[in-house]
Design a protein around this motif. Structure first.
Motif, PDB file in Angstrom:
ATOM      1  N   UNK A 217       0.159  -1.117   0.138  1.00  0.00           N
ATOM      2  CA  UNK A 217       0.399  -0.086   0.391  1.00  0.00           C
ATOM      3  C   UNK A 217       0.408   1.201   0.084  1.00  0.00           C
ATOM      4  N   UNK A 218       1.979   1.574   0.816  1.00  0.00           N
ATOM      5  CA  UNK A 218       2.593   2.739   0.669  1.00  0.00           C
ATOM      6  C   UNK A 218       3.449   3.064  -0.690  1.00  0.00           C
ATOM      7  N   UNK A 219       3.767   1.648  -1.204  1.00  0.00           N
ATOM      8  CA  UNK A 219       4.475   2.022  -2.717  1.00  0.00           C
ATOM      9  C   UNK A 219       2.916   2.021  -3.276  1.00  0.00           C
ATOM     10  N   UNK A 220       1.865   1.836  -3.498  1.00  0.00           N
ATOM     11  CA  UNK A 220       0.841   2.310  -4.315  1.00  0.00           C
ATOM     12  C   UNK A 220       0.732   3.908  -4.520  1.00  0.00           C
ATOM     13  N   UNK A 221       0.324   3.728  -2.718  1.00  0.00           N
ATOM     14  CA  UNK A 221       0.274   5.411  -2.817  1.00  0.00           C
ATOM     15  C   UNK A 221       1.228   6.287  -3.046  1.00  0.00           C
ATOM     16  N   UNK A 222       2.496   5.619  -3.001  1.00  0.00           N
ATOM     17  CA  UNK A 222       3.395   6.848  -3.435  1.00  0.00           C
ATOM     18  C   UNK A 222       3.431   6.800  -5.274  1.00  0.00           C
ATOM     19  N   UNK A 223       2.747   5.510  -5.783  1.00  0.00           N
ATOM     20  CA  UNK A 223       2.439   6.249  -7.462  1.00  0.00           C
ATOM     21  C   UNK A 223       1.791   6.738  -8.084  1.00  0.00           C
ATOM     22  N   UNK A 224       0.748   6.495  -7.011  1.00  0.00           N
ATOM     23  CA  UNK A 224      -0.487   7.590  -7.137  1.00  0.00           C
ATOM     24  C   UNK A 224      -0.403   8.704  -6.954  1.00  0.00           C
ATOM     25  N   UNK A 225       0.645   9.439  -5.516  1.00  0.00           N
ATOM     26  CA  UNK A 225       0.679  10.891  -5.472  1.00  0.00           C
ATOM     27  C   UNK A 225       1.523  11.130  -7.119  1.00  0.00           C
ATOM     28  N   UNK A 226       2.747  10.498  -7.178  1.00  0.00           N
ATOM     29  CA  UNK A 226       3.515  11.098  -8.477  1.00  0.00           C
ATOM     30  C   UNK A 226       2.960  11.001  -9.613  1.00  0.00           C
ATOM     31  N   UNK A 227       2.263  10.032 -10.012  1.00  0.00           N
ATOM     32  CA  UNK A 227       0.913  10.772 -11.528  1.00  0.00           C
ATOM     33  C   UNK A 227      -0.250  11.729 -10.756  1.00  0.00           C
ATOM     34  N   UNK A 288       4.381  26.060  -7.848  1.00  0.00           N
ATOM     35  CA  UNK A 288       6.002  25.317  -7.333  1.00  0.00           C
ATOM     36  C   UNK A 288       5.647  25.052  -5.896  1.00  0.00           C
ATOM     37  N   UNK A 289       4.411  25.474  -5.349  1.00  0.00           N
ATOM     38  CA  UNK A 289       3.885  25.311  -3.913  1.00  0.00           C
ATOM     39  C   UNK A 289       3.174  23.630  -4.088  1.00  0.00           C
ATOM     40  N   UNK A 290       2.523  23.177  -4.865  1.00  0.00           N
ATOM     41  CA  UNK A 290       1.269  22.172  -4.770  1.00  0.00           C
ATOM     42  C   UNK A 290       2.494  20.529  -5.262  1.00  0.00           C
ATOM     43  N   UNK A 291       3.485  21.179  -6.266  1.00  0.00           N
ATOM     44  CA  UNK A 291       4.775  20.169  -6.256  1.00  0.00           C
ATOM     45  C   UNK A 291       5.459  19.321  -5.432  1.00  0.00           C
ATOM     46  N   UNK A 292       6.045  21.098  -4.237  1.00  0.00           N
ATOM     47  CA  UNK A 292       6.103  21.009  -2.872  1.00  0.00           C
ATOM     48  C   UNK A 292       5.715  20.312  -2.122  1.00  0.00           C
ATOM     49  N   UNK A 295       5.348  16.349  -3.055  1.00  0.00           N
ATOM     50  CA  UNK A 295       6.819  15.530  -2.645  1.00  0.00           C
ATOM     51  C   UNK A 295       6.705  15.563  -1.136  1.00  0.00           C
ATOM     52  N   UNK A 296       6.169  16.635  -0.753  1.00  0.00           N
ATOM     53  CA  UNK A 296       6.130  15.381   1.166  1.00  0.00           C
ATOM     54  C   UNK A 296       5.274  15.291   1.556  1.00  0.00           C
ATOM     55  N   UNK A 297       4.213  15.233   0.481  1.00  0.00           N
ATOM     56  CA  UNK A 297       3.360  13.720   0.583  1.00  0.00           C
ATOM     57  C   UNK A 297       4.518  12.108   0.749  1.00  0.00           C
ATOM     58  N   UNK A 298       4.355  12.409  -0.498  1.00  0.00           N
ATOM     59  CA  UNK A 298       5.546  11.284  -0.743  1.00  0.00           C
ATOM     60  C   UNK A 298       6.262  10.982   0.204  1.00  0.00           C
ATOM     61  N   UNK A 299       7.297  11.850   0.864  1.00  0.00           N
ATOM     62  CA  UNK A 299       7.677  11.946   2.319  1.00  0.00           C
ATOM     63  C   UNK A 299       7.768  11.135   3.326  1.00  0.00           C
ATOM     64  N   UNK A 300       6.614  11.557   3.633  1.00  0.00           N
ATOM     65  CA  UNK A 300       5.999  11.292   4.425  1.00  0.00           C
ATOM     66  C   UNK A 300       5.162   9.368   4.287  1.00  0.00           C
ATOM     67  N   UNK A 301       4.584   9.046   3.624  1.00  0.00           N
ATOM     68  CA  UNK A 301       3.964   8.371   2.647  1.00  0.00           C
ATOM     69  C   UNK A 301       4.906   7.201   2.951  1.00  0.00           C
ATOM     70  N   UNK A 302       6.303   7.737   2.163  1.00  0.00           N
ATOM     71  CA  UNK A 302       7.150   6.436   2.445  1.00  0.00           C
ATOM     72  C   UNK A 302       8.015   6.497   4.046  1.00  0.00           C
ATOM     73  N   UNK A 303       8.102   7.660   4.852  1.00  0.00           N
ATOM     74  CA  UNK A 303       8.322   6.928   6.071  1.00  0.00           C
ATOM     75  C   UNK A 303       7.178   6.160   6.740  1.00  0.00           C
ATOM     76  N   UNK A 304       5.626   6.141   6.263  1.00  0.00           N
ATOM     77  CA  UNK A 304       5.217   5.582   7.529  1.00  0.00           C
ATOM     78  C   UNK A 304       5.096   4.203   6.816  1.00  0.00           C
ATOM     79  N   UNK A 305       5.395   4.151   5.423  1.00  0.00           N
ATOM     80  CA  UNK A 305       5.933   2.991   5.567  1.00  0.00           C
ATOM     81  C   UNK A 305       6.607   1.988   5.921  1.00  0.00           C
ATOM     82  N   UNK A 306       7.920   2.866   5.961  1.00  0.00           N
ATOM     83  CA  UNK A 306       9.453   2.206   6.612  1.00  0.00           C
ATOM     84  C   UNK A 306       8.819   1.962   8.015  1.00  0.00           C
ATOM     85  N   UNK A 307       7.734   2.493   9.053  1.00  0.00           N
ATOM     86  CA  UNK A 307       7.404   2.707  10.125  1.00  0.00           C
ATOM     87  C   UNK A 307       6.376   0.859  10.875  1.00  0.00           C
ATOM     88  N   UNK A 308       6.420   0.134   9.227  1.00  0.00           N
ATOM     89  CA  UNK A 308       5.394  -0.779   9.924  1.00  0.00           C
ATOM     90  C   UNK A 308       6.172  -1.921   9.181  1.00  0.00           C
TER      91      UNK A 308
END
Length: 308
Positions: A217-227, A288-292, A295-308
């Motif tokens: 799920x974290x990786x899938x959510x990351x892909x969705x956010x990148x899209x 530019x702020x939306x791009x930021x 990116x912050x959302x992707x990092x947050x999802x990645x950190x949540x996935x790493x904590x599991x």
């Protein structure tokens, strides 16, 4: 060899140490150059964007909430008509709808390629995904203009231009990104998870749904956010099919606009330093702020996935 010569030989740096130090310096300079370039771009866009609200009657709230976009004109109270709400609504509309449309297809294709038919699925779908990635944006826009817009016009009425047409075009454009990252996320799930689930008596589909997809799920959510980030920043293809009308969209098939479409169509028709030009830079600052934020959302999802 006397003691001084021996001491000098032992304390002098070897050739490999000098090369390593030189490599570290070059790497540091490259990283510093990238950081400086990013901050310089952000500072330039921010200064230009904030200039819209300096010494004018335009306020941030009016800019974000008003619906009238007519640079160079004012309302009855003398306030310039610079309401960006129609473009913000259009950008979020095509982004969210294209992501919602692309996610089921991307997950289905990824599951087929990795879980159901790993060998044949990858042979069939991987070239298609690679082909979709390599197609230029203008080709997507031209196909949308020639196929999608007439289809919507004949099916739903209206001109065919609007958020729905932009959604279909962006759906095809972000599908390879979401699919590729979903495939990577599914392949990253350890094999022992599947084997343990099957050993406990779960069926194949139960294993895919209950174990594999939930673990990925974290990786899938990351892909969705990148899209979504790709869809939010796309300019040319969306501009060709959305209608470029700076009006609040009444429905999905009425002409609308996005932040990027207004930027690309208007930046060449304004004078640098004018209020109209600064307003466009403010739209660029919002992008530019939306791009930021993405990116912050992707990092947050990645950190949540790493904590599991």
């Amino acid at each position: 060899m006397n003691n001084d010569e021996i001491k000098a030989a032992l304390t002098s740096k070897s050739r490999s140490a000098k090369l390593e130090r030189r490599g570290k310096i070059i790497s540091f300079l490259c990283i510093a150059l990238i950081v400086i370039a990013v901050f310089a771009i952000f500072a330039f866009v921010a200064v230009r964007g904030i200039a819209t609200f300096v010494g004018t009657k335009v306020t941030l709230w009016n800019f974000l909430s008003k619906t009238a976009w007519a640079p160079g004109t004012t309302d009855a109270s003398g306030v310039p008509k610079l309401g960006a709400l129609p473009m913000i609504t259009g950008s979020f509309g095509v982004t969210l709808l294209s992501a919602l449309l692309a996610t089921p297809f991307a997950i289905g294709a990824a599951v087929y390629m990795t879980e159901i038919s790993p060998k044949w699925g990858e042979k069939i779908l991987q070239p298609v995904i690679d082909l979709l990635v390599g197609i230029p944006s203008v080709v997507y826009g031209f196909i949308g203009l020639s196929v999608v817009v007439p289809f919507i016009r004949n099916t739903f009425g209206g001109t065919g231009f609007g958020i729905l047409a932009g959604t279909f075009v962006l759906f095809v454009m972000i599908l390879p990104t979401v699919t590729s990252m979903t495939i990577s996320a599914l392949k990253a799930v350890p094999r022992r998870y599947r084997e343990a689930s099957l050993a406990l008596g779960a069926t194949r589909w139960q294993t895919i749904y209950k174990v594999v997809l939930r673990s990925a799920t974290p990786g899938i959510l990351t892909g969705i956010v990148f899209g979504m980030a790709r869809a939010f920043g796309e300019a040319l293809a969306v501009q060709m099919v959305i209608g470029n009308a700076a009006l609040m969209p009444k429905n999905l098939i009425s002409p609308a606009s996005t932040l990027t479409s207004v930027l690309t169509s208007g930046i060449g028709n304004t004078v640098m330093g004018s209020l109209e030009n600064n307003a466009l830079w403010t739209l660029a600052l919002l992008l530019l702020l939306m791009s930021l934020a993405f990116n912050l959302l992707v990092r947050w999802i990645g950190n949540k996935g790493a904590m599991k």
